[in-house]
Design an enzyme around this catalytic site. Sequence first.
Site, PDB file in Angstrom:
ATOM      1  N   GLY A  20      -0.826  -1.469   1.722  1.00 40.93           N
ATOM      2  CA  GLY A  20      -0.238  -0.756   0.590  1.00 40.93           C
ATOM      3  C   GLY A  20      -1.048  -0.856  -0.696  1.00 40.93           C
ATOM      4  CG  ASN A  21      -3.696  -4.262  -1.327  1.00 46.83           C
ATOM      5  OD1 ASN A  21      -3.751  -3.759  -0.209  1.00 46.83           O
ATOM      6  ND2 ASN A  21      -4.387  -5.332  -1.659  1.00 46.83           N
ATOM      7  CE  LYS A  48       9.134  -1.420   9.679  1.00 46.24           C
ATOM      8  NZ  LYS A  48       8.554  -2.219   8.603  1.00 46.24           N
ATOM      9  CE  LYS A  58      -1.847  -1.378   7.274  1.00 46.56           C
ATOM     10  NZ  LYS A  58      -0.933  -2.452   7.091  1.00 46.56           N
ATOM     11  CE  LYS A  68      -0.511  -7.191   6.824  1.00 45.75           C
ATOM     12  NZ  LYS A  68      -0.303  -5.750   6.962  1.00 45.75           N
TER      13      LYS A  68
HETATM   14  P1  ADP Z   1       0.374  -4.376   3.906  1.00 45.14           P
HETATM   15  O1  ADP Z   1       0.868  -3.312   2.992  1.00 45.14           O
HETATM   16  O2  ADP Z   1      -1.045  -4.762   3.630  1.00 45.14           O
HETATM   17  O3  ADP Z   1       0.635  -4.101   5.356  1.00 45.14           O
HETATM   18  P2  ADP Z   1       2.541  -6.328   3.983  1.00 45.14           P
HETATM   19  O4  ADP Z   1       3.363  -6.569   2.770  1.00 45.14           O
HETATM   20  O5  ADP Z   1       3.125  -5.560   5.105  1.00 45.14           O
HETATM   21  O6  ADP Z   1       1.168  -5.690   3.481  1.00 45.14           O
HETATM   22  O7  ADP Z   1       2.044  -7.745   4.558  1.00 45.14           O
HETATM   23  C1  ADP Z   1       1.374  -8.668   3.740  1.00 45.14           C
HETATM   24  C2  ADP Z   1       2.348  -9.718   3.199  1.00 45.14           C
HETATM   25  O8  ADP Z   1       2.769 -10.569   4.268  1.00 45.14           O
HETATM   26  C3  ADP Z   1       1.794 -10.690   2.195  1.00 45.14           C
HETATM   27  O9  ADP Z   1       1.849 -10.177   0.884  1.00 45.14           O
HETATM   28  C4  ADP Z   1       2.689 -11.924   2.372  1.00 45.14           C
HETATM   29  O10 ADP Z   1       3.657 -11.991   1.335  1.00 45.14           O
HETATM   30  C5  ADP Z   1       3.424 -11.674   3.679  1.00 45.14           C
HETATM   31  N1  ADP Z   1       3.405 -12.774   4.643  1.00 45.14           N
HETATM   32  C6  ADP Z   1       4.446 -13.083   5.452  1.00 45.14           C
HETATM   33  N2  ADP Z   1       4.178 -14.113   6.239  1.00 45.14           N
HETATM   34  C7  ADP Z   1       2.907 -14.494   5.943  1.00 45.14           C
HETATM   35  C8  ADP Z   1       2.047 -15.523   6.457  1.00 45.14           C
HETATM   36  N3  ADP Z   1       2.448 -16.348   7.421  1.00 45.14           N
HETATM   37  N4  ADP Z   1       0.788 -15.613   5.948  1.00 45.14           N
HETATM   38  C9  ADP Z   1       0.383 -14.769   4.973  1.00 45.14           C
HETATM   39  N5  ADP Z   1       1.161 -13.782   4.444  1.00 45.14           N
HETATM   40  C10 ADP Z   1       2.407 -13.639   4.931  1.00 45.14           C
HETATM   41 MG    MG Z   2       2.666  -3.737   6.197  1.00 44.54          MG
END
Ligand code: ADP
Ligand code: MG
Length: 321
Positions: A15-16, A136, A221, A283
């Site tokens: 998202g960033n 979702k 995604k 991820k």
């Molecule tokens: P993106 O838009 O890049 O997919 P998400 O918000 O879906 O981002 O996922 C990234 C977020 O996951 C981070 O900002 C963090 O707050 C969260 N997160 C949850 N669990 C973990 C973890 N175990 N290690 C690192 N980040 C984590």
């Molecule tokens: Mg995400």
Amino acid sequence: MGERDEKYLLIALGGNAFQTKGEVGTPENYWRNAYRAAETIVRIVKEGYRVAITHGNGPQVGVIMEWMERSKDVIPPMSMDIAGAMTQGWLGYLLMQSIHNILIKYGIKDSVKGVVAIVNQVLVSKEDPAWRNPTKYVGSYFAEEEAKKLAKEKGWTFKPDPRGGWRRVVPSPDPKENVEVEAVKKLLNEGWIVVASGGGGIPVIRNSDGSLQGVEAVIDKDLAGEVLATALEVGTFVVLTDVDGAYIDFGKPTQRKIDVMTASEAEKYYKQGHFKPGAMGPKVLASIRFVRRGGKKAIIGHLYKGYEVIKGLSGTMIVPD
Ligand code: ADP
Ligand code: MG
């Protein structure tokens, strides 16, 4: 492409890459963030990597659904698959132009054929258990009464959102196949930077006669990115997000970033619940799948350290057992 060449990357942008926390999301915000992502991408391309890109679309689908909800008395609302297609055009355009312009800025435009974003469908299964359990949250927040009325009218499912109010929930089925992957592969092999599977792809099902049909769902995604990366047979799957890697005990005083883990170690931590569903969870799951399906390595790291992440100097690397 050489067999599983590590110089071929599938990069999943979070998202960033488009909107950062606290921003209202003006066109200027979008361009600034896209240019920042483009700087990262071009720095990687400059090192001789061949790059395919995918990206999320959660906030943007949210915006489109809000527009549709507010204007529904004058303009008929579109379905979710069409809204997904709109975001692929919107965000694909931002990436195409910003990457093109940064390639010019660095004087390396001729090192690639060009940058192209495609409208891209991703197949999901009619049998996926997600259809029975939509999870979702999408679109606007409603009062309980109105949510119940809409549920009856449209056949939608609503649930109370922990952030307050009632919201529509849709299924998030597992991606099975990228429909246009052969075209993506050709473009990548011919030297294009390709943006594909945007927002996890437009979710479609395949009927018994082979015809395709859009469905009201969303696809993660990162999981769809893995399906594309595996079909493209790239060597490296890269997830760029807003945190510098995957942590154990995330958010606790004992939290610790993992530098390298095998697929089995990652699976163990995943099952212990260290990676939040819908965020770090997919991820890590996508990374495990990628290396188990022949990928050389997967890396999760911060977008603004993208170059260091590719070089193995930052982020969390997931390797085969
Ligand atoms: P993106 O838009 O890049 O997919 P998400 O918000 O879906 O981002 O996922 C990234 C977020 O996951 C981070 O900002 C963090 O707050 C969260 N997160 C949850 N669990 C973990 C973890 N175990 N290690 C690192 N980040 C984590
Ligand atoms: Mg995400």
